[in-house]
Design an enzyme around this catalytic site. Structure first.
Site, PDB file in Angstrom:
ATOM      1  N   HIS A   1     -14.543   0.542   0.133  1.00  0.00           N
ATOM      2  CA  HIS A   1     -13.403  -0.323   0.456  1.00  0.00           C
ATOM      3  C   HIS A   1     -12.261   0.404   1.145  1.00  0.00           C
ATOM      4  CE1 HIS A   1     -15.007  -3.020  -3.014  1.00  0.00           C
ATOM      5  NE2 HIS A   1     -15.631  -3.238  -1.885  1.00  0.00           N
TER       6      HIS A   1
ATOM      7  N   GLY B   1     -17.264   1.611 -14.911  1.00  0.00           N
ATOM      8  CA  GLY B   1     -15.981   0.939 -14.717  1.00  0.00           C
ATOM      9  C   GLY B   1     -15.967  -0.116 -13.648  1.00  0.00           C
TER      10      GLY B   1
ATOM     11  N   GLN C   1     -15.902   1.831  -5.327  1.00  0.00           N
ATOM     12  CA  GLN C   1     -15.186   0.647  -4.859  1.00  0.00           C
ATOM     13  C   GLN C   1     -13.683   0.907  -4.805  1.00  0.00           C
ATOM     14  OE1 GLN C   1     -17.589  -1.642  -8.029  1.00  0.00           O
ATOM     15  NE2 GLN C   1     -16.921  -3.260  -6.641  1.00  0.00           N
TER      16      GLN C   1
ATOM     17  N   VAL D   1     -10.074   2.791  -3.806  1.00  0.00           N
ATOM     18  CA  VAL D   1      -9.472   3.329  -2.580  1.00  0.00           C
ATOM     19  C   VAL D   1      -8.686   4.610  -2.857  1.00  0.00           C
ATOM     20  CG1 VAL D   1      -9.378   1.078  -1.468  1.00  0.00           C
ATOM     21  CG2 VAL D   1      -7.415   1.851  -2.823  1.00  0.00           C
TER      22      VAL D   1
ATOM     23  N   TYR E   1       0.823  -1.219   0.000  1.00  0.00           N
ATOM     24  CA  TYR E   1       0.000   0.000   0.000  1.00  0.00           C
ATOM     25  C   TYR E   1       0.855   1.266   0.000  1.00  0.00           C
ATOM     26  CZ  TYR E   1      -4.007  -3.017   0.395  1.00  0.00           C
ATOM     27  OH  TYR E   1      -4.959  -3.972   0.123  1.00  0.00           O
TER      28      TYR E   1
END
Length: 236
Positions: free
Chosen positions: A107, A173, A89, A91, A56
């Site tokens: 999310h 998308g 959805q 991040v 991340y």
């Protein structure tokens, strides 16, 4: 002046891909390099938190270089005409950077962290890197503020309410295969006008009528905008 119609939009990885933000969904995407159970599951965190933090951190660095594309920007501009609510959805923060003011992140958010055992305290770290062992001001161990597979999705109830209240709904998308987000289409009222924007074929539940725009997000959102402005009398 009449009340604005509510436009609720569900966005997935496809809208971010055009911004140069590498996604799991692409053929050369992140699933090809990592196993989902290693970097996107709560079990992966327990097994190897350092790997997850590095993953991340790298995504955050990539996000800093990415820029909102026309799909993001047009959705923000539509707030002049409609009560726009984004359910994403993704991040990333590309919707916010484009100017959207109502964004629900199903999310989690890449630029934020939270204590391992306390989801109510969220800290913004921007594009900074974190290391395993970082603590909150209250001396609690921190983790990425991401909803992983195997965890509850706290914002799904709010998202469901938004979809039920929509006058217009659009899926942009999203492959509609990741639950519970994919199940939001079942909350649509029968009279809600619905759009599906994606260059690939996306399966929707039998009996649901979507206006399909087979384009990438930037082009498809522009087509939807023009149609909606004409339909509701904003176009000259």
């Amino acid at each position: 002046m009449s009340e604005k119609k509510r436009l609720v939009v569900l966005t997935g990885a496809g809208i971010s891909a055009e911004s140069g933000f590498k996604t799991f969904r692409d053929s050369d995407g992140l699933w090809e390099q990592y196993k989902v159970e290693d970097v996107a599951s709560i079990e992966g965190w327990y097994r190897n938190p350092e790997l997850i933090i590095d993953f991340y951190n790298d995504l955050r660095t990539q996000l800093e270089k990415a820029q909102p594309n026309d799909g993001h920007k047009i959705l923000a501009e539509l707030e002049k005409y409609f009560d726009v609510r984004i359910i994403t959805q993704n991040v990333d923060n590309l919707h916010e950077r484009a100017g959207s003011t109502h964004v629900v992140h199903l999310h989690g958010e890449l630029t934020k962290v939270r204590p391992v055992n306390n989801a109510s305290k969220i800290y913004d770290i921007g594009y900074s890197r974190m290391t395993y062992g970082d603590k909150s001001p209250d001396n609690e161990l921190l983790r990425p503020h991401i909803v992983w597979f195997g965890e509850a999705v706290p914002m799904i109830s709010e998202a469901s309410r938004l979809v039920r209240d929509a006058d217009i709904f659009a899926v942009i998308g999203s492959s509609l295969v990741v639950y519970p987000a994919a199940g939001l289409v079942h909350d649509l009222r029968g009279k809600t006008e619905a759009f599906l924007i994606d260059p690939k074929e996306v399966s929707v539940p039998t009996g649901m009528k979507f206006k399909v725009i087979r384009e990438v997000a930037s082009k498809g959102v522009a087509i939807m905008r023009d149609e909606l402005l004409r339909e509701f009398g904003f176009a000259s």
